[in-house]
Design a protein around this motif. Structure first.
Motif, PDB file in Angstrom:
ATOM      1  N   GLY A  62       0.734  -1.404   0.035  1.00  0.00           N
ATOM      2  CA  GLY A  62      -0.173   0.005  -0.034  1.00  0.00           C
ATOM      3  C   GLY A  62       1.172   1.164   0.061  1.00  0.00           C
ATOM      4  O   GLY A  62       0.312   2.428  -0.175  1.00  0.00           O
ATOM      5  N   VAL A  63       2.214   1.095   0.353  1.00  0.00           N
ATOM      6  CA  VAL A  63       2.945   2.436   0.467  1.00  0.00           C
ATOM      7  C   VAL A  63       2.905   3.041  -1.128  1.00  0.00           C
ATOM      8  O   VAL A  63       2.856   4.375  -1.054  1.00  0.00           O
ATOM      9  CB  VAL A  63       4.385   2.155   0.738  1.00  0.00           C
ATOM     10  N   ALA A  64       3.157   2.400  -2.303  1.00  0.00           N
ATOM     11  CA  ALA A  64       3.018   3.016  -3.529  1.00  0.00           C
ATOM     12  C   ALA A  64       1.790   3.959  -3.882  1.00  0.00           C
ATOM     13  O   ALA A  64       1.748   4.872  -4.437  1.00  0.00           O
ATOM     14  CB  ALA A  64       3.435   2.073  -4.476  1.00  0.00           C
ATOM     15  N   GLN A  65       0.694   2.952  -3.410  1.00  0.00           N
ATOM     16  CA  GLN A  65      -0.741   3.481  -3.629  1.00  0.00           C
ATOM     17  C   GLN A  65      -0.741   4.906  -2.951  1.00  0.00           C
ATOM     18  O   GLN A  65      -1.155   5.985  -3.537  1.00  0.00           O
ATOM     19  CB  GLN A  65      -1.733   2.590  -3.211  1.00  0.00           C
ATOM     20  N   SER A  66      -0.213   5.055  -1.968  1.00  0.00           N
ATOM     21  CA  SER A  66      -0.311   6.364  -0.951  1.00  0.00           C
ATOM     22  C   SER A  66       0.577   7.268  -1.500  1.00  0.00           C
ATOM     23  O   SER A  66       0.231   8.531  -1.639  1.00  0.00           O
ATOM     24  CB  SER A  66       0.047   5.966   0.491  1.00  0.00           C
ATOM     25  N   ILE A  67       1.769   6.986  -1.907  1.00  0.00           N
ATOM     26  CA  ILE A  67       2.707   7.865  -2.365  1.00  0.00           C
ATOM     27  C   ILE A  67       2.309   8.717  -3.839  1.00  0.00           C
ATOM     28  O   ILE A  67       2.313   9.623  -3.920  1.00  0.00           O
ATOM     29  CB  ILE A  67       4.219   7.366  -2.631  1.00  0.00           C
ATOM     30  N   PHE A  68       1.711   7.808  -4.576  1.00  0.00           N
ATOM     31  CA  PHE A  68       1.492   8.099  -6.027  1.00  0.00           C
ATOM     32  C   PHE A  68       0.059   8.480  -6.103  1.00  0.00           C
ATOM     33  O   PHE A  68      -0.587   8.830  -7.242  1.00  0.00           O
ATOM     34  CB  PHE A  68       1.994   7.249  -7.033  1.00  0.00           C
ATOM     35  N   GLY A  69      -0.858   8.233  -5.081  1.00  0.00           N
ATOM     36  CA  GLY A  69      -2.225   8.712  -5.107  1.00  0.00           C
ATOM     37  C   GLY A  69      -2.873   7.662  -6.167  1.00  0.00           C
ATOM     38  O   GLY A  69      -3.866   8.294  -6.801  1.00  0.00           O
ATOM     39  N   LEU A  70      -2.609   6.384  -5.986  1.00  0.00           N
ATOM     40  CA  LEU A  70      -3.355   5.532  -7.141  1.00  0.00           C
ATOM     41  C   LEU A  70      -4.254   4.530  -6.429  1.00  0.00           C
ATOM     42  O   LEU A  70      -3.895   4.382  -5.218  1.00  0.00           O
ATOM     43  CB  LEU A  70      -2.246   4.873  -8.060  1.00  0.00           C
ATOM     44  N   ASP A  71      -5.330   3.965  -7.094  1.00  0.00           N
ATOM     45  CA  ASP A  71      -6.513   3.177  -6.534  1.00  0.00           C
ATOM     46  C   ASP A  71      -5.731   1.737  -6.410  1.00  0.00           C
ATOM     47  O   ASP A  71      -5.820   1.241  -5.556  1.00  0.00           O
ATOM     48  CB  ASP A  71      -7.674   3.196  -7.316  1.00  0.00           C
ATOM     49  N   LEU A  72      -5.084   1.687  -7.782  1.00  0.00           N
ATOM     50  CA  LEU A  72      -4.343   0.099  -7.863  1.00  0.00           C
ATOM     51  C   LEU A  72      -3.096   0.334  -7.935  1.00  0.00           C
ATOM     52  O   LEU A  72      -2.698   1.090  -9.220  1.00  0.00           O
ATOM     53  CB  LEU A  72      -5.101  -0.631  -8.952  1.00  0.00           C
ATOM     54  N   ALA A  73      -2.146  -0.031  -7.471  1.00  0.00           N
ATOM     55  CA  ALA A  73      -0.737   0.006  -7.954  1.00  0.00           C
ATOM     56  C   ALA A  73       0.084  -1.368  -7.666  1.00  0.00           C
ATOM     57  O   ALA A  73       0.493  -1.782  -6.487  1.00  0.00           O
ATOM     58  CB  ALA A  73      -0.139   1.143  -7.014  1.00  0.00           C
ATOM     59  N   PRO A  74       0.150  -1.932  -8.936  1.00  0.00           N
ATOM     60  CA  PRO A  74       0.940  -3.162  -8.801  1.00  0.00           C
ATOM     61  C   PRO A  74       2.526  -2.956  -8.588  1.00  0.00           C
ATOM     62  O   PRO A  74       3.376  -3.404  -9.513  1.00  0.00           O
ATOM     63  CB  PRO A  74       0.771  -3.965 -10.318  1.00  0.00           C
ATOM     64  N   ILE A  75       2.863  -2.258  -7.724  1.00  0.00           N
ATOM     65  CA  ILE A  75       4.271  -1.764  -7.426  1.00  0.00           C
ATOM     66  C   ILE A  75       4.908  -2.403  -5.988  1.00  0.00           C
ATOM     67  O   ILE A  75       4.262  -2.445  -5.072  1.00  0.00           O
ATOM     68  CB  ILE A  75       4.424  -0.230  -7.433  1.00  0.00           C
ATOM     69  N   ARG A  76       5.622  -3.407  -6.062  1.00  0.00           N
ATOM     70  CA  ARG A  76       6.176  -4.090  -4.769  1.00  0.00           C
ATOM     71  C   ARG A  76       7.428  -3.447  -4.348  1.00  0.00           C
ATOM     72  O   ARG A  76       7.323  -3.214  -2.929  1.00  0.00           O
ATOM     73  CB  ARG A  76       6.424  -5.561  -5.194  1.00  0.00           C
ATOM     74  N   THR A  77       8.217  -2.804  -5.009  1.00  0.00           N
ATOM     75  CA  THR A  77       9.417  -2.318  -4.496  1.00  0.00           C
ATOM     76  C   THR A  77       9.604  -0.972  -4.975  1.00  0.00           C
ATOM     77  O   THR A  77       9.606  -0.670  -6.326  1.00  0.00           O
ATOM     78  CB  THR A  77      10.678  -3.215  -4.929  1.00  0.00           C
ATOM     79  N   LEU A  78      10.028  -0.032  -4.116  1.00  0.00           N
ATOM     80  CA  LEU A  78      10.346   1.471  -4.466  1.00  0.00           C
ATOM     81  C   LEU A  78      11.950   1.449  -3.997  1.00  0.00           C
ATOM     82  O   LEU A  78      12.305   1.082  -3.174  1.00  0.00           O
ATOM     83  CB  LEU A  78       9.544   2.268  -3.505  1.00  0.00           C
ATOM     84  N   ILE A  79      12.594   2.447  -4.980  1.00  0.00           N
ATOM     85  CA  ILE A  79      14.085   2.949  -4.517  1.00  0.00           C
ATOM     86  C   ILE A  79      13.615   4.261  -3.673  1.00  0.00           C
ATOM     87  O   ILE A  79      12.980   5.151  -4.250  1.00  0.00           O
ATOM     88  CB  ILE A  79      14.509   3.491  -5.773  1.00  0.00           C
ATOM     89  N   ILE A  80      14.024   4.125  -2.606  1.00  0.00           N
ATOM     90  CA  ILE A  80      13.828   5.234  -1.559  1.00  0.00           C
ATOM     91  C   ILE A  80      14.814   6.212  -1.131  1.00  0.00           C
ATOM     92  O   ILE A  80      14.746   7.209  -0.424  1.00  0.00           O
ATOM     93  CB  ILE A  80      12.934   4.846  -0.231  1.00  0.00           C
ATOM     94  N   ALA A  81      16.148   5.899  -1.554  1.00  0.00           N
ATOM     95  CA  ALA A  81      17.132   6.823  -1.230  1.00  0.00           C
ATOM     96  C   ALA A  81      18.323   6.197  -1.873  1.00  0.00           C
ATOM     97  O   ALA A  81      18.492   5.205  -2.334  1.00  0.00           O
ATOM     98  CB  ALA A  81      17.470   6.465   0.254  1.00  0.00           C
ATOM     99  N   ILE A  82      19.141   7.317  -2.325  1.00  0.00           N
ATOM    100  CA  ILE A  82      20.484   7.054  -2.882  1.00  0.00           C
ATOM    101  C   ILE A  82      21.657   6.970  -1.578  1.00  0.00           C
ATOM    102  O   ILE A  82      21.669   7.908  -0.902  1.00  0.00           O
ATOM    103  CB  ILE A  82      20.893   8.102  -3.848  1.00  0.00           C
ATOM    104  N   VAL A  83      22.390   5.991  -1.574  1.00  0.00           N
ATOM    105  CA  VAL A  83      23.367   5.897  -0.562  1.00  0.00           C
ATOM    106  C   VAL A  83      24.711   6.531  -0.918  1.00  0.00           C
ATOM    107  O   VAL A  83      25.111   6.500  -2.128  1.00  0.00           O
ATOM    108  CB  VAL A  83      23.911   4.552  -0.303  1.00  0.00           C
ATOM    109  N   ASP A  84      25.128   7.840  -0.161  1.00  0.00           N
ATOM    110  CA  ASP A  84      26.295   8.223  -0.441  1.00  0.00           C
ATOM    111  C   ASP A  84      27.621   7.559   0.261  1.00  0.00           C
ATOM    112  O   ASP A  84      28.696   7.516  -0.499  1.00  0.00           O
ATOM    113  CB  ASP A  84      26.399   9.578   0.390  1.00  0.00           C
ATOM    114  N   LYS A  85      27.572   6.877   1.060  1.00  0.00           N
ATOM    115  CA  LYS A  85      28.427   6.349   1.932  1.00  0.00           C
ATOM    116  C   LYS A  85      27.988   5.215   2.894  1.00  0.00           C
ATOM    117  O   LYS A  85      26.953   5.469   3.479  1.00  0.00           O
ATOM    118  CB  LYS A  85      29.555   7.445   2.831  1.00  0.00           C
TER     119      LYS A  85
END
Length: 93
Positions: A62-85
Motif C-alpha cells: 500500500g505504500v506506493a498507492q499512498s505515495i503516488f495517489g493511485l487506487d491500484l498500484a502493482p508496485i512491490r519495491t520502491l527505490i527510496i534513497a541513494i546511498v552516499d557512503k
C-alpha cells in the motif's frame, strides 16, 4: 528495506498506468561491503536514482498507492534513497 545496486533500466511501450511517467530499474541486492547477492528485483524509482547507484529499496503493501495517489498500484519495491557512503565495522554485524 535493503541495499541494492541499480543494474539495468527497464523500458516498455505498453505498461500498467501506475508506471506511466516513472523510471523502472532492475536492482541487485548487495551486502554493506558491496558484495552482490544472487537475486534481482524490479523497483520503481521514487527519488532520481541512476545506473550504478547504490540505493535503499523497500516498500510495504500500500505504500506506493499512498505515495503516488493511485487506487491500484502493482508496485512491490520502491527505490527510496541513494546511498552516499557506507560506514560499518564487520565485527558489528
Amino acid at each position: 528495506m535493503y541495499l541494492a545496486k541499480v543494474t539495468k533500466r527497464v523500458v516498455s511501450v505498453v505498461k500498467h498506468e501506475a508506471y506511466n511517467g516513472k523510471k523502472v530499474y532492475v536492482v541487485k541486492p548487495v551486502l554493506p561491503d558491496g558484495r552482490a547477492l544472487e537475486t534481482e528485483h524490479v523497483a520503481l524509482d521514487y527519488i532520481g536514482a541512476g545506473l550504478g547507484d547504490i540505493v535503499v529499496c523497500g516498500g510495504a503493501p500500500g505504500v506506493a498507492q499512498s505515495i503516488f495517489g493511485l487506487d491500484l498500484a502493482p508496485i512491490r519495491t520502491l527505490i527510496i534513497a541513494i546511498v552516499d557512503k557506507i560506514d560499518y565495522n564487520e565485527n558489528e554485524l
